[in-house]
Design an enzyme around this catalytic site. Structure first.
Site, mmCIF file in Angstrom:
data_model
loop_
_atom_site.group_PDB
_atom_site.id
_atom_site.type_symbol
_atom_site.label_atom_id
_atom_site.label_comp_id
_atom_site.label_asym_id
_atom_site.label_seq_id
_atom_site.Cartn_x
_atom_site.Cartn_y
_atom_site.Cartn_z
ATOM 1 N N SER A 19 32.847 49.955 70.419
ATOM 2 C CA SER A 19 33.344 50.981 71.164
ATOM 3 C C SER A 19 34.130 50.283 72.296
ATOM 4 O O SER A 19 34.018 49.292 72.941
ATOM 5 C CB SER A 19 32.223 51.641 72.053
ATOM 6 O OG SER A 19 31.502 52.468 70.845
ATOM 7 N N ILE A 20 35.502 51.027 72.446
ATOM 8 C CA ILE A 20 36.276 50.779 73.470
ATOM 9 C C ILE A 20 35.614 50.481 74.948
ATOM 10 O O ILE A 20 35.601 49.731 75.665
ATOM 11 C CB ILE A 20 37.592 51.219 73.624
ATOM 12 C CG1 ILE A 20 38.372 51.027 72.225
ATOM 13 C CG2 ILE A 20 38.320 50.682 74.937
ATOM 14 C CD1 ILE A 20 39.499 52.060 72.035
ATOM 15 N N ASP A 64 25.850 64.866 76.391
ATOM 16 C CA ASP A 64 26.914 65.513 75.453
ATOM 17 C C ASP A 64 27.823 66.189 76.406
ATOM 18 O O ASP A 64 27.503 66.933 77.362
ATOM 19 C CB ASP A 64 26.101 66.490 74.771
ATOM 20 C CG ASP A 64 27.037 67.232 73.598
ATOM 21 O OD1 ASP A 64 28.346 67.354 74.151
ATOM 22 O OD2 ASP A 64 26.674 67.877 72.567
ATOM 23 N N VAL A 65 29.099 65.736 76.367
ATOM 24 C CA VAL A 65 30.033 66.363 77.419
ATOM 25 C C VAL A 65 30.302 67.917 77.231
ATOM 26 O O VAL A 65 31.013 68.285 77.948
ATOM 27 C CB VAL A 65 31.403 65.332 77.252
ATOM 28 C CG1 VAL A 65 31.086 64.036 77.846
ATOM 29 C CG2 VAL A 65 32.044 65.334 76.033
ATOM 30 N N ALA A 95 36.750 65.144 66.807
ATOM 31 C CA ALA A 95 37.254 66.083 65.935
ATOM 32 C C ALA A 95 36.616 66.106 64.658
ATOM 33 O O ALA A 95 36.187 65.138 64.188
ATOM 34 C CB ALA A 95 38.875 65.704 65.958
ATOM 35 N N TYR A 157 46.293 62.534 61.948
ATOM 36 C CA TYR A 157 45.895 62.149 63.564
ATOM 37 C C TYR A 157 45.535 63.683 64.107
ATOM 38 O O TYR A 157 44.782 64.018 64.878
ATOM 39 C CB TYR A 157 46.830 61.515 64.583
ATOM 40 C CG TYR A 157 45.840 61.227 65.620
ATOM 41 C CD1 TYR A 157 44.772 60.290 65.620
ATOM 42 C CD2 TYR A 157 46.467 61.379 66.957
ATOM 43 C CE1 TYR A 157 44.118 59.824 66.838
ATOM 44 C CE2 TYR A 157 45.705 61.018 68.232
ATOM 45 C CZ TYR A 157 44.619 60.185 68.000
ATOM 46 O OH TYR A 157 43.981 59.578 68.907
ATOM 47 N N LYS A 164 45.106 64.636 72.731
ATOM 48 C CA LYS A 164 45.230 63.461 73.394
ATOM 49 C C LYS A 164 46.464 64.041 74.355
ATOM 50 O O LYS A 164 46.866 63.626 75.672
ATOM 51 C CB LYS A 164 45.656 62.294 72.603
ATOM 52 C CG LYS A 164 44.540 61.843 72.067
ATOM 53 C CD LYS A 164 43.445 61.293 72.960
ATOM 54 C CE LYS A 164 42.402 60.553 72.326
ATOM 55 N NZ LYS A 164 41.120 60.312 73.015
ATOM 56 N N LEU A 196 34.146 53.282 65.424
ATOM 57 C CA LEU A 196 33.470 54.391 64.738
ATOM 58 C C LEU A 196 34.351 55.814 64.881
ATOM 59 O O LEU A 196 34.681 56.240 63.751
ATOM 60 C CB LEU A 196 32.179 54.717 65.529
ATOM 61 C CG LEU A 196 31.137 55.611 64.761
ATOM 62 C CD1 LEU A 196 30.767 54.943 63.409
ATOM 63 C CD2 LEU A 196 30.044 55.594 65.407
HETATM 64 P P1 NAP Z 1 33.801 55.076 69.388
HETATM 65 O O1 NAP Z 1 33.184 53.911 69.564
HETATM 66 O O2 NAP Z 1 33.366 56.093 68.515
HETATM 67 O O3 NAP Z 1 33.604 56.042 70.722
HETATM 68 C C1 NAP Z 1 33.803 57.217 70.889
HETATM 69 C C2 NAP Z 1 32.841 57.939 71.694
HETATM 70 O O4 NAP Z 1 32.733 59.381 71.997
HETATM 71 C C3 NAP Z 1 31.250 57.888 70.881
HETATM 72 O O5 NAP Z 1 30.467 57.292 71.825
HETATM 73 C C4 NAP Z 1 30.953 59.227 70.558
HETATM 74 O O6 NAP Z 1 29.620 59.502 70.387
HETATM 75 C C5 NAP Z 1 31.453 59.992 71.730
HETATM 76 N N1 NAP Z 1 31.470 61.349 71.715
HETATM 77 C C6 NAP Z 1 32.021 62.230 70.801
HETATM 78 N N2 NAP Z 1 31.443 63.580 71.030
HETATM 79 C C7 NAP Z 1 30.944 63.326 72.138
HETATM 80 C C8 NAP Z 1 30.072 64.303 73.089
HETATM 81 N N3 NAP Z 1 30.187 65.527 72.885
HETATM 82 N N4 NAP Z 1 29.805 64.237 74.425
HETATM 83 C C9 NAP Z 1 29.820 62.914 74.618
HETATM 84 N N5 NAP Z 1 30.185 61.715 73.747
HETATM 85 C C10 NAP Z 1 30.880 62.200 72.648
HETATM 86 O O7 NAP Z 1 35.319 55.169 69.217
HETATM 87 P P2 NAP Z 1 36.612 54.431 70.324
HETATM 88 O O8 NAP Z 1 37.745 54.146 69.472
HETATM 89 O O9 NAP Z 1 35.735 53.493 71.109
HETATM 90 O O10 NAP Z 1 36.708 55.647 71.174
HETATM 91 C C11 NAP Z 1 36.959 55.688 72.663
HETATM 92 C C12 NAP Z 1 38.095 56.479 73.184
HETATM 93 O O11 NAP Z 1 39.356 55.752 72.845
HETATM 94 C C13 NAP Z 1 38.504 57.623 72.378
HETATM 95 O O12 NAP Z 1 38.787 58.571 73.577
HETATM 96 C C14 NAP Z 1 39.503 57.238 71.534
HETATM 97 O O13 NAP Z 1 40.281 58.572 70.954
HETATM 98 C C15 NAP Z 1 40.162 56.289 72.122
HETATM 99 N N6 NAP Z 1 41.293 55.623 71.503
HETATM 100 C C16 NAP Z 1 40.770 54.980 70.348
HETATM 101 C C17 NAP Z 1 41.531 54.157 69.549
HETATM 102 C C18 NAP Z 1 41.215 53.462 68.208
HETATM 103 O O14 NAP Z 1 42.242 53.066 67.619
HETATM 104 N N7 NAP Z 1 39.859 53.001 68.037
HETATM 105 C C19 NAP Z 1 42.957 54.049 70.147
HETATM 106 C C20 NAP Z 1 43.519 54.790 71.049
HETATM 107 C C21 NAP Z 1 42.444 55.418 71.842
HETATM 108 P P3 NAP Z 1 29.377 60.225 68.493
HETATM 109 O O15 NAP Z 1 29.609 58.549 67.947
HETATM 110 O O16 NAP Z 1 28.049 60.282 68.816
HETATM 111 O O17 NAP Z 1 30.270 60.980 68.315
#
Ligand code: NAP
Length: 257
Positions: A19-20, A64-65, A95, A157, A164, A196
């Site tokens: 996770s980021i 849970d947000v 989503a 997307y 976003k 993820l």
């Molecule tokens: P990630 O590890 O899957 O993190 C996303 C997190 O959001 C997960 O911990 C997820 O939990 C959580 N989440 C989803 N629904 C939620 C809720 N109702 N309440 C609380 N938490 C919730 O993926 P990531 O890529 O690091 O994503 C982090 C952020 O970076 C996101 O905003 C993503 O859009 C953004 N981002 C990602 C990328 C990329 O390429 N990876 C690029 C640009 C921006 P669950 O697993 O339980 O759903």
């Protein structure tokens, strides 16, 4: 890089070690901050608990947000244990899977509502919860994570791009609202990273390859690089920066033909 000793932060959006938000948590901890880290539901509790063993005296809380009661509980606990808050890292996004593969015109009302609620509205809710705790510290800094799909069309997307766009707009409105209280609000627009959340987007490997071929730096970015940019925005070096969307994408956003 930044002396954050004595500072406290809340990190939302840790699912696993990829996770980021986890990379940002590690960077904050390495620079001396004490952290509250949340996990969504019992499914992720064990993962996050194991990761948090590497942090010094963390506060681990379910969140849970979409649940205002849980948001209130998180800030109540942070206030009780930390007595204030300096940073919020917002890395929650969601989503429904089918919305990220069906044609965009098929986006459902419920899929739209849920995506915007989790991925954009939650920033407002967390900022509101953080406000009184940051006021106790004379200010604070909030960073969220976004993607270029807010402005340009990336295949599949879909509704996440719309979410976003809303999120980036929330950054500007919150920055305007909270700036007089010395609270800064910024976003990092990261290049694609295999996490993820990203695995839910059909054809994601194709997007990664496209960046390797076309970004000025001819590569994708790593979570640790996004984390260093977040540290800059959260810490004292970013003290004059608010309402900004910082591109951390190897320069891809500037490319045309
Ligand atoms: P990630 O590890 O899957 O993190 C996303 C997190 O959001 C997960 O911990 C997820 O939990 C959580 N989440 C989803 N629904 C939620 C809720 N109702 N309440 C609380 N938490 C919730 O993926 P990531 O890529 O690091 O994503 C982090 C952020 O970076 C996101 O905003 C993503 O859009 C953004 N981002 C990602 C990328 C990329 O390429 N990876 C690029 C640009 C921006 P669950 O697993 O339980 O759903």
């Amino acid at each position: 890089m930044a002396d954050l000793s004595g500072k406290t932060g809340l990190v939302v959006g840790v699912a696993n070690k990829r996770s980021i938000a986890w990379a940002i948590a590690q960077a904050l901890q390495a620079n001396g901050a004490r952290l509250a880290v949340t996990y969504q539901g019992e499914r992720l509790a064990e993962n996050v608990r194991e990761l948090a063993e590497g942090l010094t005296d963390p506060l681990l809380l379910p969140l849970d947000v979409t649940d205002d009661g849980q948001i209130a509980h998180v800030f109540g606990e942070i206030d009780r244990v930390f007595g204030g808050l300096d940073f919020v890292v917002h890395g929650a996004a969601f989503a429904p899977r089918e919305e990220l593969s069906a044609p965009f015109v098929q986006t459902t009302r419920e899929g739209f509502r849920l995506s915007l609620d989790v991925s954009a509205y939650s920033l407002i809710a967390l900022a509101r919860g953080a406000l009184p705790l940051m006021e106790k510290r004379g200010g604070g800094s909030i960073v969220t994570l976004t993607y270029l799909g807010s402005q340009r069309v990336f295949q599949n997307y879909n509704v996440m791009g719309v979410a976003k766009a809303a999120l980036e707009s929330c950054v500007r409105y919150l920055a305007a609202d909270l700036g007089p209280k010395n609270i800064r609000v910024n976003a990092i627009s990261a290049g694609p990273i295999k996490t993820l959340a990203a695995s839910g987007i059909s054809g994601f490997s194709g997007i990664l390859q496209h960046y390797r071929d076309r970004a000025p730096l001819r590569r994708t970015v790593e979570t640790a690089e996004v984390a260093e940019a977040a540290l800059f925005l959260l810490g004292p070096a970013g003290r004059a920066i608010t309402a900004e969307v910082l591109m951390v994408d190897g320069g891809y956003h500037a490319t045309g033909m």
